[in-house]
Design an enzyme around this catalytic site. Structure first.
Site, PDB file in Angstrom:
ATOM      1  N   THR A 116       0.820  -1.219   0.000  1.00 40.15           N
ATOM      2  CA  THR A 116       0.000   0.000   0.000  1.00 40.15           C
ATOM      3  C   THR A 116       0.847   1.259   0.000  1.00 40.15           C
ATOM      4  O   THR A 116       1.969   1.262   0.542  1.00 40.15           O
ATOM      5  CB  THR A 116      -0.885   0.023   1.266  1.00 40.15           C
ATOM      6  OG1 THR A 116      -1.491   1.316   1.396  1.00 40.15           O
ATOM      7  CG2 THR A 116      -0.084  -0.231   2.532  1.00 40.15           C
ATOM      8  N   TYR A 140      -1.868   0.357  10.006  1.00 34.37           N
ATOM      9  CA  TYR A 140      -2.110  -0.335   8.736  1.00 34.37           C
ATOM     10  C   TYR A 140      -0.854  -0.284   7.859  1.00 34.37           C
ATOM     11  O   TYR A 140      -0.330  -1.318   7.425  1.00 34.37           O
ATOM     12  CB  TYR A 140      -3.309   0.297   8.014  1.00 34.37           C
ATOM     13  CG  TYR A 140      -3.440  -0.143   6.586  1.00 34.37           C
ATOM     14  CD1 TYR A 140      -3.579  -1.493   6.267  1.00 34.37           C
ATOM     15  CD2 TYR A 140      -3.399   0.791   5.539  1.00 34.37           C
ATOM     16  CE1 TYR A 140      -3.672  -1.901   4.936  1.00 34.37           C
ATOM     17  CE2 TYR A 140      -3.505   0.385   4.231  1.00 34.37           C
ATOM     18  CZ  TYR A 140      -3.629  -0.957   3.924  1.00 34.37           C
ATOM     19  OH  TYR A 140      -3.712  -1.355   2.621  1.00 34.37           O
TER      20      TYR A 140
END
Ligand code: UDP
Length: 323
Positions: A116, A140
């Site tokens: 990501t 995250y």
């Protein structure tokens, strides 16, 4: 090739499974269906199981003998990762470690990882390139960065093991056929929230933060259509098959849209002037993330086909209306 796809019942995974199937690959989806849906797996076999279940994983890999693994299964919501970091380190980091351990046992040597743009945190330079320092600002991003680190160390220890890590920017839109699309039980992503607001599911759309150092004060993101991202995975697979070395690629179009610009596009596409409210910043959001994409264009010969915000929103809207 036989490809094991973890998280193949999820939003991005299901689009990749479809593309793999259409290209004649044999696919096995391994998914615990916590956020995925069995109906989204359009090709191959679905095994409903958890990555933490090492014995089950071992059995599946022993029987299926994949030539490559694509690892999508993960938790992906930034605010949730701040509230519940252990869930993220467990699902994203520990489960990747577990999976890699089992793959080593069976000498599976090609691995494609869903990473990501959140690994960059607040990027010093925009567009951000793959060489930029990694300073994630939420659990995250950190959980994915740690998994990338494990992969880098592993390939250094054993160059026969090769991986491609794809750093996704903001994935949106749906496959034109209207059979699959984003179908989370709870949607937090901007485009989906905007369209659900247009549909009347929410009273209003909140704009999280209007005082960012960006042109209109709202966060800027690089929105990429899910089918362009799916295509990047097929290219990554071909790259590893042809002997390509371990590598990391940004997946984005190289241009950004602000939250306000997305709202405008969603209103235009739907023809509905849904209500918005300016709200406080959401914790963990970097002001701007735009992909430098020269590397993926060059090394994977990837060319975007749907680089058009309105097209992205339109396909998401068609899907949302059908649901
Ligand atoms: N956002 C917003 N309202 C919403 C959902 C998201 O203003 O209801 C903003 C969010 O703060 C971020 C951008 O939209 O700046 C993209 O957020 P999203 O959750 O879609 O993706 P992320 O970049 O967090 O992966």
């Amino acid at each position: 090739m036989r490809v094991l796809v973890t998280g193949g019942a999820g939003y991005i995974g299901s689009h990749v499974v479809k593309l793999l199937g259409e290209n004649g690959h044999e696919v096995l989806t391994y998914d615990n269906l916590t956020t995925g849906n069995d109906w989204a797996v359009l090709y191959g076999t679905l095994v409903v199981a958890d990555l933490a279940d090492t014995e089950r994983l071992r059995t599946v890999i022993r029987e299926f003998r994949p030539g490559a693994v694509m690892h999508f299964a993960a938790s992906i919501v930034v605010p949730e990762s701040i509230r519940d970091p252990l869930k993220y380190y467990s699902n994203n980091t520990a489960n990747t470690l577990n999976l890699l351990g089992v793959l080593r046992e069976f000498a599976v040597e090609r691995f494609i990882f869903s990473s990501t743009a959140a690994v960059y945190g607040i990027a010093e330079e925009i567009p951000v390139t793959e060489e930029a320092p990694l300073h994630p600002i939420n659990p995250y991003g950190m959980s994915k960065m740690m998994a990338e680190r494990i992969l880098a160390d592993l390939t250094r220890a054993d160059p026969l093991f090769r991986y491609v890590s794809l750093r996704y920017f903001n994935v949106a839109g749906a496959d034109g056929g209207n059979r699959i699309g984003q179908a989370y039980r709870e949607s937090t992503h901007l485009i989906t929230r905007a369209l659900k607001t247009a549909k009347g599911e929410f009273e209003k759309l909140r704009i999280f933060g209007t005082d960012y150092p960006t042109p209109d004060g709202t966060c800027v993101r690089d929105y990429i259509h899910v089918n362009d991202l799916a295509d990047a995975h097929l290219r990554a697979l071909g790259y590893l098959e042809n002997g390509g070395g371990s590598a990391v690629f940004n997946c984005g179009y190289g241009r950004g849209y602000s939250v306000r610009e997305v709202v405008r596009a969603a209103r235009e596409v739907t023809g509905i002037a849904f209500p918005v409210e300016e709200a406080e910043r959401r914790e963990g959001d970097p002001p701007a993330l735009i992909a430098g994409n020269e590397k993926i264009r060059r090394d994977l010969c990837w060319t975007p086909r749907y680089d058009d915000l309105k097209y992205i929103v339109r396909t998401a809207w068609e899907w949302e209306r059908k649901r």
